[in-house]
Design an enzyme around this catalytic site. Structure first.
Site, short mmCIF file in Angstrom:
data_model
loop_
_atom_site.label_atom_id
_atom_site.label_comp_id
_atom_site.label_asym_id
_atom_site.label_seq_id
_atom_site.Cartn_x
_atom_site.Cartn_y
_atom_site.Cartn_z
N GLN A 1 -71.12 56.95 19.19
CA GLN A 1 -70.30 56.78 17.99
C GLN A 1 -71.00 57.34 16.75
O GLN A 1 -70.35 57.91 15.87
CB GLN A 1 -70.00 55.29 17.79
CG GLN A 1 -69.14 54.70 18.90
CD GLN A 1 -69.16 53.18 18.91
OE1 GLN A 1 -69.80 52.54 18.09
NE2 GLN A 1 -68.46 52.59 19.87
N TRP B 1 -80.36 42.80 12.75
CA TRP B 1 -79.20 42.37 13.55
C TRP B 1 -79.06 40.86 13.56
O TRP B 1 -79.97 40.15 13.99
CB TRP B 1 -79.37 42.87 14.98
CG TRP B 1 -78.22 42.65 15.91
CD1 TRP B 1 -76.94 43.10 15.78
CD2 TRP B 1 -78.27 41.94 17.16
NE1 TRP B 1 -76.19 42.72 16.88
CE2 TRP B 1 -76.98 42.01 17.74
CE3 TRP B 1 -79.28 41.27 17.85
CZ2 TRP B 1 -76.68 41.43 18.96
CZ3 TRP B 1 -78.99 40.68 19.08
CH2 TRP B 1 -77.69 40.77 19.62
N ARG B 2 -77.96 40.39 13.04
CA ARG B 2 -77.53 39.02 13.31
C ARG B 2 -76.70 39.08 14.58
O ARG B 2 -75.67 39.76 14.65
CB ARG B 2 -76.70 38.47 12.14
CG ARG B 2 -76.16 37.07 12.41
CD ARG B 2 -75.29 36.53 11.28
NE ARG B 2 -74.57 35.36 11.74
CZ ARG B 2 -73.34 35.38 12.24
NH1 ARG B 2 -72.65 36.52 12.31
NH2 ARG B 2 -72.77 34.27 12.67
N ALA B 3 -77.13 38.35 15.61
CA ALA B 3 -76.57 38.53 16.94
C ALA B 3 -75.09 38.18 17.00
O ALA B 3 -74.64 37.19 16.42
CB ALA B 3 -77.33 37.67 17.95
N ASP B 4 -74.34 39.01 17.72
CA ASP B 4 -72.93 38.75 17.99
C ASP B 4 -72.71 38.31 19.43
O ASP B 4 -71.59 38.01 19.82
CB ASP B 4 -72.10 40.01 17.72
CG ASP B 4 -72.50 41.16 18.62
OD1 ASP B 4 -71.91 41.30 19.70
OD2 ASP B 4 -73.41 41.92 18.24
N GLU C 1 -76.38 44.93 10.82
CA GLU C 1 -75.11 44.47 11.38
C GLU C 1 -74.93 42.96 11.33
O GLU C 1 -75.87 42.20 11.55
CB GLU C 1 -75.02 44.90 12.85
CG GLU C 1 -74.96 46.40 13.07
CD GLU C 1 -74.69 46.75 14.51
OE1 GLU C 1 -73.75 47.53 14.76
OE2 GLU C 1 -75.40 46.23 15.39
N GLU D 1 -71.81 47.14 11.37
CA GLU D 1 -70.62 46.40 11.77
C GLU D 1 -70.62 45.09 11.01
O GLU D 1 -71.65 44.41 10.91
CB GLU D 1 -70.61 46.12 13.28
CG GLU D 1 -70.34 47.33 14.14
CD GLU D 1 -70.29 47.00 15.62
OE1 GLU D 1 -70.67 45.86 15.98
OE2 GLU D 1 -69.88 47.86 16.41
N TYR E 1 -68.53 39.83 13.50
CA TYR E 1 -67.34 39.64 14.33
C TYR E 1 -66.73 38.25 14.15
O TYR E 1 -65.51 38.07 14.21
CB TYR E 1 -67.70 39.76 15.82
CG TYR E 1 -68.12 41.12 16.31
CD1 TYR E 1 -68.02 42.26 15.52
CD2 TYR E 1 -68.61 41.26 17.61
CE1 TYR E 1 -68.42 43.48 16.00
CE2 TYR E 1 -69.00 42.49 18.10
CZ TYR E 1 -68.91 43.60 17.30
OH TYR E 1 -69.29 44.82 17.79
#
Length: 718
Positions: free
Chosen positions: A330, A559-562, A593, A615, A618
């Protein structure tokens, strides 16, 4: 460039058994023996009565580099002093004079920087290296010159103060590399079997505790396929990638995840030459998987077998003779490299300083191309000089293009392993801090390290280097690491994993309100990754904070985990990912993210970002959870209203609000409308229609809509 000076001898020969036992006890951690003298002055704040020019500041005399110096104006008297930070018992001062030395001078001591006492004086000095044994307790030490030996000023390469600060026995540098560093030479039997054994363990261990580093000594290796799983790094031990050749492959694929490479995180390849078996190597990764200092004598395929999804990555200081096949990636960032050609692009492909890069053409094809990288400094790396391990610390480059190693010996400084404290599993934070206070660098061997106190990097030019994605976990809500406002610190190759008690931050470079100019010797943060949740409950107010001016952040994934364990809107709460307060900070390859509020907050002046991937979180439960006053949602990248100069190239933000797909974002990017604030090649994407953006930046750019996953783009702002 950093180069720590050797400590003077500390032990004298003796025939008395009792004295020998005492000397041995002094080397044992936890013993009650008197601490041995250590170098106290290196990297500490230094001031002087004057300086000859901007290139000869007082700080250059305490930087550990015998190639830099302080020099004064051409007059008598002159002085230079160092602040040790706290009172210490002093034992020795070493002065490394340049040709312009002092014939007459005093060494003076003070506890408050105002009242001085003389510890040594001479009127017949002869320059060169002068070693003076002294006694006394002081926080401040001053060399006061009263008569020059030449027509020039006073000039010191190094001003070193030794003593004890009551921190305990001296820690040794060097040693073995621990149980999870696996070293091969061309004669090692069953190399493939060992590679396969680790891969079987690590292939799908996304949140496991295993950490491994493969090191290949210089030479040629035939018929290997090194498949690289989670928390596994593979590196050559030459000074150049071409010193270590694998006639075979270093492979990342996605069979473990059904051909989907979007979770191929936390691994790396570095400093090797490859002759791929079928002409093309496969490196199908996503975030936190750098490909550095590699020479692929063929092509490079960035997609998994079957061309499944992949979510973007990073190449630096590498030469790929053939085509780089992007295929399903991407987004991707490539820096200071050489490629034969580049094929395909999905949304956001960014190049800076890349020979052979495609021409600027965003948004169709989606290529953002800068001819050079304004400032770059390659990551430090371990190598072998004969049989001795050293760490090479590459030099800063300006307006860089192409690799740093293609035209003869690379530029930089070598540090012997003896100047590093080798951190192994079980080492405490107190021991790490003691090593740093002694003036040792840190080399983390693969492992997971819980730290119950902040690691404090206070000395200029300190190197903190991790092998095998070594991981720091702060306990009890501490900040894992803080760097003082000093020149040239190098942080590289490790992961910081938030603990269950919220930390105010996980990494801070420079204290709040930092003011020092570091343009000549900036600190760097490279392949340092931040994680909140995923491996278990984790919380932090902000992931990484940059307060020091001129810092280079070169490839990070914050990264904050999704997904994984300990994941939920409040369970792994972290409002902010990356905050910049320093001026003239450069980010190259910035991935941030899923934070609850702003992913990036940029408050410093003259900041620059080359490539950004984001991102939004979520798991926002509803519109109210992300409402920012009258604004729908928090921007993925916000430049403070007070900023007058800022620039970014190739930035993308995506939303996938899978809990409440009706959530709307007013914009992905927010910035003041001022002549000096400029953005190039921006995009926002709604992934499958799970949430939508109203604009790209501020009120500019078309909204996303529907489920087609089609980017909305802005080529230039304002």
């Amino acid at each position: 460039m950093p180069r720590l000076s050797d400590h003077p001898p500390r032990l004298t020969a003796t025939v008395l058994t009792t004295a020998l036992i005492a000397a041995l006890l002094a080397l044992l951690p936890g013993s009650a023996a008197q601490a041995a003298p250590v170098l106290l002055s290196q990297g500490r704040p230094a001031t002087a009565s004057s300086q000859e020019n901007a290139g000869t500041p007082a700080s250059a005399a305490v930087d550990g580099d015998n190639a830099t110096r302080w020099s004064s104006q051409f007059a008598d008297p002159q002085w230079i002093q160092v602040d040790l930070g706290a009172p210490a018992q002093l034992s020795q001062v070493v002065l490394r004079w340049e040709t312009a030395y002092a014939k007459a001078y005093r060494i003076e001591l003070s506890t408050d920087g105002a009242a001085w006492s003389t510890a040594y004086s001479t009127a017949t000095a002869t320059g060169a290296v002068a070693t003076h044994d002294i006694t006394g307790t002081a926080r401040y030490v001053r060399v006061y010159g009263t008569q020059r030996a030449t027509q020039w000023g006073y000039s010191l390469y190094e001003f070193q103060v030794f003593g004890t600060s009551g921190s305990g026995p001296t820690l040794p540098g060097g040693g073995d590399l621990g149980p999870n560093v696996i070293v091969f030479d061309p004669s090692t039997p069953n190399i493939q079997g060992r590679l396969d054994e680790v891969f079987r363990q690590q292939e799908s261990a996304q949140f496991g505790t295993g950490r491994y580093q493969f090191l290949f000594k210089p030479g040629t290796y035939n018929g290997l396929n090194a498949q690289i799983g989670f928390y596994t790094s593979v590196s050559g031990l030459g000074l150049s990638p071409d010193d270590t050749t694998i006639n075979g492959d270093v492979t990342v694929d996605a069979g473990w995840f059904g051909g989907n490479a979007t979770q191929n995180f936390w691994r790396s390849a570095e400093n090797l030459a490859l002759n791929p078996v079928n002409g093309t190597d496969r490196w199908a990764v996503s975030q936190a998987a750098p490909f550095r200092r590699m020479h692929v004598k063929g092509g490079l395929n960035l997609a998994p077998d079957g061309f499944g999804w992949a979510s973007g990555g990073y190449i630096a200081d590498s030469k790929i003779d053939g085509q780089v096949g992007n295929y399903s990636q991407q987004q991707w960032y490539t820096r200071d490299s050489s490629i034969g050609s580049w094929g395909n692009g999905v949304w956001n492909q960014v190049f800076s300083g890349v020979q052979g890069a495609p021409a600027q053409s965003f948004p169709n094809p989606p290529y953002t191309t800068l001819d050079t990288t304004p400032v770059s400094r390659e990551k430090p790396f371990l190598y072998l000089d004969g049989s001795e391990y050293k760490v090479f610390v590459p030099a800063k480059r300006e307006n860089a293009r192409g690799t740093s190693w293609g035209n003869g010996a690379p530029q930089g400084t070598s540090l012997p392993l003896s100047r590093f404290y080798v951190v192994k599993p079980g080492t405490t934070a107190a021991t790490m801090n003691q090593a740093l206070a002694q003036g040792l660098h840190l080399l983390f061997t693969p492992g997971v390290y819980h730290v119950d106190q902040t690691l404090r990097v206070n000395r200029a030019d300190t190197v903190v280097l991790g092998l095998g994605l070594a991981t720091l976990v702060p306990d009890n809500g501490v900040t894992a690491m803080k760097v003082a406002d000093v020149d040239g610190v190098r942080l590289a190759g490790f992961l910081i994993d938030a603990g269950p008690v919220a930390s105010p931050s996980l990494l801070e470079v420079g204290p709040a309100g930092a003011t020092t100019d570091h343009a000549a010797n900036p600190s760097t943060v490279q392949d340092v990754f931040i994680r909140v949740g995923g491996a278990g409950p984790g919380r932090a107010d902000v992931g990484m904070v940059i307060n020091s001016h001129d810092t280079i952040v070169d490839h990070t994934w914050i990264w904050r985990a999704d997904h994984g364990d300990g994941v939920g809107w409040e369970t792994n709460r972290a409002d902010y990912g990356f905050r910049v307060n320093g001026d003239d900070v450069l980010a190259t390859g910035l991935f941030v993210e899923h934070f609850n509020k702003y992913d990036v907050q940029w408050n410093g002046e003259r900041g620059r970002t080359i490539f950004y991937q984001n991102e939004k979180a979520y798991d926002a439960p509803d519109q109210a959870a992300v409402q920012n006053g009258s604004t729908k949602g928090y921007a993925a990248y916000k430049v403070a209203d007070s900023v007058t100069v800022h620039e970014g190239w190739g930035l993308g933000s995506y939303c996938y609000y899978n809990v409440d797909p009706t959530i709307r974002q007013d914009h992905g990017f927010q910035a003041p409308v001022k002549p000096g604030v400029k953005f190039h090649d921006l995009l926002v994407v709604s992934l499958g229609g799970k949430g939508q953006y109203e604009h790209v930046i501020n009120t500019t750019g078309a909204p996303t809509s529907g489920t087609s996953t089609t980017p909305s783009t802005v080529v230039s702002f304002p």
